[in-house]
Write a protein that holds these residues in place. Structure first.
Motif, PDB file in Angstrom:
ATOM      1  N   ARG A 325     -10.861  -3.950  -0.602  1.00 61.70           N
ATOM      2  CA  ARG A 325      -9.572  -3.272  -0.497  1.00 61.70           C
ATOM      3  C   ARG A 325      -9.682  -1.938   0.217  1.00 61.70           C
ATOM      4  O   ARG A 325      -8.787  -1.529   0.936  1.00 61.70           O
ATOM      5  CB  ARG A 325      -8.994  -3.051  -1.908  1.00 61.70           C
ATOM      6  N   HIS A 406      -8.095  -6.761   3.184  1.00 67.87           N
ATOM      7  CA  HIS A 406      -7.321  -5.658   2.611  1.00 67.87           C
ATOM      8  C   HIS A 406      -5.823  -5.929   2.695  1.00 67.87           C
ATOM      9  O   HIS A 406      -5.070  -5.552   1.807  1.00 67.87           O
ATOM     10  CB  HIS A 406      -7.673  -4.331   3.304  1.00 67.87           C
ATOM     11  N   LEU A 409      -4.850  -8.299  -0.077  1.00 69.39           N
ATOM     12  CA  LEU A 409      -4.770  -7.592  -1.365  1.00 69.39           C
ATOM     13  C   LEU A 409      -3.540  -6.693  -1.423  1.00 69.39           C
ATOM     14  O   LEU A 409      -2.872  -6.595  -2.454  1.00 69.39           O
ATOM     15  CB  LEU A 409      -6.057  -6.782  -1.599  1.00 69.39           C
TER      16      LEU A 409
END
Ligand code: MSP
Length: 513
Positions: A325, A406, A409
């Motif tokens: 992330r 990322h 997420l």
């Protein structure tokens, strides 16, 4: 169209030292992709392993004063252990000292030799011991290795060479014609830049009297195979080469590698495959490097991040979450405990953990722990959360097709954030006071639970334990880890009447000592 099968690999790691977060990073990323493709219903082959020959390993064994075989047998245990602790779901773990690999390497080299792709020549050049690579005088930077900056030594000896140079134009064309062959694009341009210069042939042997720890060349036992030519072949060994059935998996869909080993994959490996008349992998993706306070991790600096220590402090899932992330895949990133704890508390404990905790408490308190059937939804009020949650799997998929972990997420946390706002706005604690609002209360709790269930489905490849905990605490049967998007990806798949089972808090706060 999704392909029916997905073959993904990590690099095989040198067993000269213990694994650190750099190794964990590639392996976790590959694990997420493997799990994600299994969710899509594809047949997946996820391969990792260890690179056990060559000078670095030999030297590490010498330093410990043990024979190399014993050294690798001892260290490989630590890699296997870390992957187990990190919930890595690989299908095969290859060690280059295994007989199946020795056989594959020897067959591949013999095939190249018989095709006239290998010749013997006397060689004089500059050798970088740590990188195990020869350089020409021109390539040196200030007299040192252009790759690692360390001193080189002059070596003169007879060796075998692979005719790599003649494939330069073909490789440039292949890279240009296949925009997804090398990703990210910036790396692709770097490789094209490299190929803009003349490409030499590749020395593929080391005389046995200088380095004995390797696979003997099948056509000259006085030499062992250069460690990279040995290591790269692992991607063929594992699916079964030289048994023709290896094409059941080959070509690989994706080799995930760090940026430092892209050249060897993009150039050595591609040209070796071409010379063997085998198809090339679909994608080589090169990720960036983790630094610590802006510095390269190294033993001498004493700043190597120990993955076991991180897991014991924040748990596996938080570690997996942070690595994927914090930094867009492909860029470099800086690791710090502060940044890890920040993400832990804000994203995991507050946003996700509290959402589940609050929902379960309310179902216990207002519905005796049994999720009631929803009332008539209010399209304007309940619709946006539902639509966002229903769109999530598609968003995650699109992001993962671009290796943008990322972004996947972020998309999941948008749903989490929307669900939190939805609960706030609906104020179930107010609805609960009014018996006339019982239907509305049921709708709000059910809508939140259905959104959380879909969050868990999309989260499962990233945070397997958390996804399972969400499902089991919501009282849902089965497991989000084995469910496919087809079998469990719809809003309606949540059945009312389930008994919630509040369990351990997902992410308890970490109190500073
Ligand atoms: N044995 C070779 C690979 C052969 S593949 C046919 C090798 N091994 S390695 O153990 O040195 O490194 C393996 C991977 O770890 C590389 O992809 C490298 O980029 C990655 N990392 C090592 N340190 C790293 C960081 N500090 N950050 C991120 N990844 C890093 O090379």
């Amino acid at each position: 169209m999704p392909s029916e099968r997905f073959f993904i690999t990590t690099p095989i790691y040198y067993v000269n030292d213990l694994p650190h977060i750099g190794h964990a990073y590639t392996t976790i990323a590959a694990d997420v992709l493997a799990r994600h493709h299994r969710q899509r219903g594809e047949r997946v082959f996820f391969l990792t392993g260890t690179d056990e020959h060559g000078q670095k390993v030999q030297q590490a064994a010498d330093r410990r004063g043990v024979p190399p075989q014993r050294h690798v047998d001892e260290l490989v245990v630590r890699f296997r252990d870390l992957w187990q602790q990190l919930d890595i779901s690989h299908d095969d773990f290859i060690r280059t000292t295994e007989p199946r690999h020795r056989q594959a390497v020897q067959r591949a080299l013999q095939a190249l030799y018989e095709r006239g792709e290998i010749y013997k020549a006397s060689y004089e050049g500059w050798y970088c011991l740590p990188d195990e690579r020869f350089w020409t005088e021109k390539e040196l930077v200030g007299g040192n290795c252009p790759e690692c900056g360390r001193p080189v030594e002059q070596v003169s000896e007879e060796n075998y060479f692979f005719k790599m140079g003649k494939y330069r134009d073909w490789l440039r064309a292949h890279i240009r014609e296949h925009p997804r062959f090398i990703l990210p694009e910036s790396r692709r341009n770097e490789i094209l830049g490299f190929l803009g210069r003349p490409l030499g042939d590749l020395c593929i042997s080391r005389p046995k009297n200088r380095l004995a720890w390797g696979i003997p060349l099948p056509f000259d036992p006085e030499y062992v195979t250069y460690v990279w030519c040995d290591a790269l072949v692992n991607y063929l060994t594992a699916p079964g080469y030289p048994d023709p059935a290896f094409t059941r998996w080959w070509p690989a869909d994706c080799h995930l590698v760090g940026k430092d080993i892209l050249t060897t994959h993009a150039i050595y490996w591609s040209t070796m495959l071409k010379a063997m008349e085998l198809p090339l992998p679909v994608t080589l993706f090169a990720h960036g490097w983790w630094t610590v306070k802006g510095e390269k991790m190294s033993k001498s600096r004493g700043n190597v991040v120990d993955p076991w220590a991180v897991i014991s402090e924040v748990g596996v899932d938080a570690f997996r979450y942070f690595l994927l992330r914090e930094v867009p895949f492909g860029l470099d990133g800086d690791y710090s405990r502060e940044a890890l704890l920040q993400r832990y508390h804000s994203d995991l404990a507050n946003d996700l953990g509290n959402l589940l905790g609050r929902l379960l408490t309310m179902v216990e308190k207002y519905q005796h722990g049994i999720l009631a059937p929803p009332g008539e939804p209010d399209a304007a009020f309940d619709g946006p959360l539902r639509r966002l949650a229903e769109g999530l799997a598609g968003q995650a998929r699109a992001a993962l097709d671009e290796f943008a972990f990322h972004r996947a997420l972020q998309a999941i946390w948008e749903v989490v954030g929307e669900a939190n706002r939805y609960v706030e706005r609906s104020a179930p604690w107010v609805l609960a006071k009014d018996p006339a609002q019982r239907g509305r209360l049921a709708t709000v709790l059910f809508t939140t639970a259905a959104a959380l269930r879909l969050v868990a489905v999309s989260l499962a490849p990233f945070l397997p334990r958390t996804a399972e905990a969400i499902w089991s605490q919501l009282g849902i049967e089965g497991s989000p880890l084995t469910a496919t998007l087809q079998s469990a990806g719809r809003w309606e798949d949540l059945r009312p009447g389930t008994r919630v089972l509040p369990g351990r808090q997902l992410f308890p706060r970490i109190v500073e000592q």
